[in-house]
Design a protein around this motif. Structure first.
Motif, mmCIF file in Angstrom:
data_model
loop_
_atom_site.group_PDB
_atom_site.id
_atom_site.type_symbol
_atom_site.label_atom_id
_atom_site.label_comp_id
_atom_site.label_asym_id
_atom_site.label_seq_id
_atom_site.Cartn_x
_atom_site.Cartn_y
_atom_site.Cartn_z
ATOM 1 N N ARG A 4 0.780 -1.438 0.344
ATOM 2 C CA ARG A 4 -0.249 0.360 -0.193
ATOM 3 C C ARG A 4 0.379 1.796 0.102
ATOM 4 O O ARG A 4 0.298 2.183 -0.354
ATOM 5 C CB ARG A 4 -0.849 -0.065 1.299
ATOM 6 C CG ARG A 4 -2.199 -0.877 0.999
ATOM 7 C CD ARG A 4 -2.801 -1.342 0.392
ATOM 8 N NE ARG A 4 -2.207 -2.097 -0.572
ATOM 9 C CZ ARG A 4 -1.905 -2.968 -0.906
ATOM 10 N NH1 ARG A 4 -1.743 -3.877 -0.095
ATOM 11 N NH2 ARG A 4 -1.535 -3.701 -2.412
ATOM 12 N N SER B 263 -5.134 12.703 -4.171
ATOM 13 C CA SER B 263 -4.706 12.214 -2.774
ATOM 14 C C SER B 263 -3.912 13.998 -2.208
ATOM 15 O O SER B 263 -2.720 13.964 -2.457
ATOM 16 C CB SER B 263 -3.588 10.856 -2.589
ATOM 17 O OG SER B 263 -2.822 10.998 -2.009
ATOM 18 N N THR C 249 -13.236 13.122 -0.689
ATOM 19 C CA THR C 249 -13.297 11.562 -0.215
ATOM 20 C C THR C 249 -12.120 10.579 1.002
ATOM 21 O O THR C 249 -12.076 11.759 0.156
ATOM 22 C CB THR C 249 -14.088 10.494 -2.005
ATOM 23 O OG1 THR C 249 -12.605 10.637 -2.269
ATOM 24 C CG2 THR C 249 -15.369 11.078 -2.536
ATOM 25 N N GLN D 23 -10.481 6.578 0.993
ATOM 26 C CA GLN D 23 -10.302 5.103 0.720
ATOM 27 C C GLN D 23 -10.193 4.779 1.498
ATOM 28 O O GLN D 23 -9.081 4.915 1.391
ATOM 29 C CB GLN D 23 -9.981 5.134 -1.065
ATOM 30 C CG GLN D 23 -10.212 6.072 -2.280
ATOM 31 C CD GLN D 23 -8.380 6.150 -3.381
ATOM 32 O OE1 GLN D 23 -7.871 5.766 -3.146
ATOM 33 N NE2 GLN D 23 -9.394 5.907 -4.605
ATOM 34 N N SER E 227 -9.502 0.850 2.565
ATOM 35 C CA SER E 227 -8.768 -0.788 2.499
ATOM 36 C C SER E 227 -8.951 -1.645 3.321
ATOM 37 O O SER E 227 -7.545 -0.728 4.351
ATOM 38 C CB SER E 227 -8.684 -1.127 1.744
ATOM 39 O OG SER E 227 -7.180 -0.155 1.626
ATOM 40 N N VAL F 230 -10.370 -0.982 -2.750
ATOM 41 C CA VAL F 230 -10.891 -0.141 -1.338
ATOM 42 C C VAL F 230 -11.993 0.393 -1.820
ATOM 43 O O VAL F 230 -12.859 0.265 -3.099
ATOM 44 C CB VAL F 230 -10.151 1.015 -2.596
ATOM 45 C CG1 VAL F 230 -10.249 2.630 -2.546
ATOM 46 C CG2 VAL F 230 -8.241 0.330 -2.578
ATOM 47 N N GLN F 231 -13.055 0.757 -1.065
ATOM 48 C CA GLN F 231 -13.827 0.813 -0.704
ATOM 49 C C GLN F 231 -13.878 2.492 -0.474
ATOM 50 O O GLN F 231 -13.102 3.225 0.383
ATOM 51 C CB GLN F 231 -15.121 0.861 0.744
ATOM 52 C CG GLN F 231 -16.405 1.231 0.401
ATOM 53 C CD GLN F 231 -16.727 0.389 2.329
ATOM 54 O OE1 GLN F 231 -17.055 -0.791 1.956
ATOM 55 N NE2 GLN F 231 -17.924 1.313 2.581
ATOM 56 N N GLU F 232 -14.550 3.501 -1.548
ATOM 57 C CA GLU F 232 -14.381 4.936 -1.245
ATOM 58 C C GLU F 232 -15.799 5.067 -1.700
ATOM 59 O O GLU F 232 -17.186 5.582 -1.089
ATOM 60 C CB GLU F 232 -14.134 5.672 -2.621
ATOM 61 C CG GLU F 232 -13.726 7.307 -3.045
ATOM 62 C CD GLU F 232 -13.095 7.729 -4.198
ATOM 63 O OE1 GLU F 232 -12.661 8.576 -4.148
ATOM 64 O OE2 GLU F 232 -12.768 6.852 -4.950
ATOM 65 N N GLU F 233 -15.369 6.363 -0.262
ATOM 66 C CA GLU F 233 -16.734 6.889 0.803
ATOM 67 C C GLU F 233 -16.674 8.519 0.635
ATOM 68 O O GLU F 233 -15.549 9.115 1.047
ATOM 69 C CB GLU F 233 -16.617 6.482 2.611
ATOM 70 C CG GLU F 233 -16.807 4.949 2.725
ATOM 71 C CD GLU F 233 -18.124 4.741 2.631
ATOM 72 O OE1 GLU F 233 -19.142 5.901 2.699
ATOM 73 O OE2 GLU F 233 -18.059 3.256 2.089
ATOM 74 N N ALA G 99 -5.759 4.012 4.723
ATOM 75 C CA ALA G 99 -6.809 5.366 4.450
ATOM 76 C C ALA G 99 -6.153 6.542 3.114
ATOM 77 O O ALA G 99 -4.707 6.470 4.054
ATOM 78 C CB ALA G 99 -7.666 5.460 5.241
ATOM 79 N N ILE H 246 -8.695 12.036 -0.705
ATOM 80 C CA ILE H 246 -8.622 12.327 -1.463
ATOM 81 C C ILE H 246 -9.710 14.384 -1.555
ATOM 82 O O ILE H 246 -10.329 13.898 -1.088
ATOM 83 C CB ILE H 246 -9.209 11.482 -2.511
ATOM 84 C CG1 ILE H 246 -8.661 10.044 -2.786
ATOM 85 C CG2 ILE H 246 -9.147 12.422 -4.026
ATOM 86 C CD1 ILE H 246 -7.613 9.748 -3.106
#
Length: 162
Positions: free
Chosen positions: A42, A51, A84, A86, A88, A126-129, A154, A157
């Motif tokens: 990562r 980022s 957002t 990201q 994981s 990856v889960q983007e929130e 994490a 962004i």
């Protein structure tokens, strides 16, 4: 020192630098070397567009982390728009994340927002929130969960308000 030894030596250093220790559920516990390899992967990835910073940490079985102890805080000089995050994790099960955002308020003070992202599935990418906060001065990230060893990552962004 071999590259494996160097990677193993870095993992404890992350803990000394304030990276939170938390738990991720895991019926099949990954080895310490597998966890270190995932974390190193990562950290070696090219940062995605927009980022503003990234954080990673280890998960240990049964440990719980409070929102204020051991979190990773990214200080942002330019007071950007944070769009957002990201998230994981590595290991079996899920991880819980708490993201604390500090932003400059209209009156010159600071507003704090805490956002919980529960049950992020580990091993599924990856889960983007969404975050969607302007004039951000810092973002704190804490990963936690329950069950077994693993790791979390994490990436914050930013962008322009839309």
């Amino acid at each position: 020192m071999s590259s494996t030894g160097a990677a193993a030596a870095r993992a404890p250093m992350l803990l000394r630098l304030g990276v939170p220790v938390a738990g991720c559920g895991a019926p099949d516990v990954p080895t310490d070397d597998e966890i270190t390899l995932w974390m190193d992967g990562r950290l070696a990835e090219e940062a995605p567009a927009g980022s503003l910073g990234a954080a990673t940490g280890r998960c240990e079985a049964g440990d719980a982390v409070s929102r204020t102890e051991g979190r990773v805080v990214l200080l942002l000089d330019a007071a950007p728009w944070v769009e957002t995050i990201q998230l994981s994790c590595f290991g079996e099960g899920t991880a819980d994340f708490t993201v604390d955002v500090a932003a400059t308020s209209g009156g010159g003070g600071t507003e704090a927002t805490s956002i919980a992202y529960a049950d992020v599935p580990c091993g599924l990418g990856v889960q983007e929130e969404p975050i969607a906060v302007a004039d951000v001065t810092s973002v704190g990230v804490t990963g936690s969960g329950a069950g077994g060893a693993g790791a979390w990552h994490a990436v914050v962004i930013g962008g322009k308000p839309g």
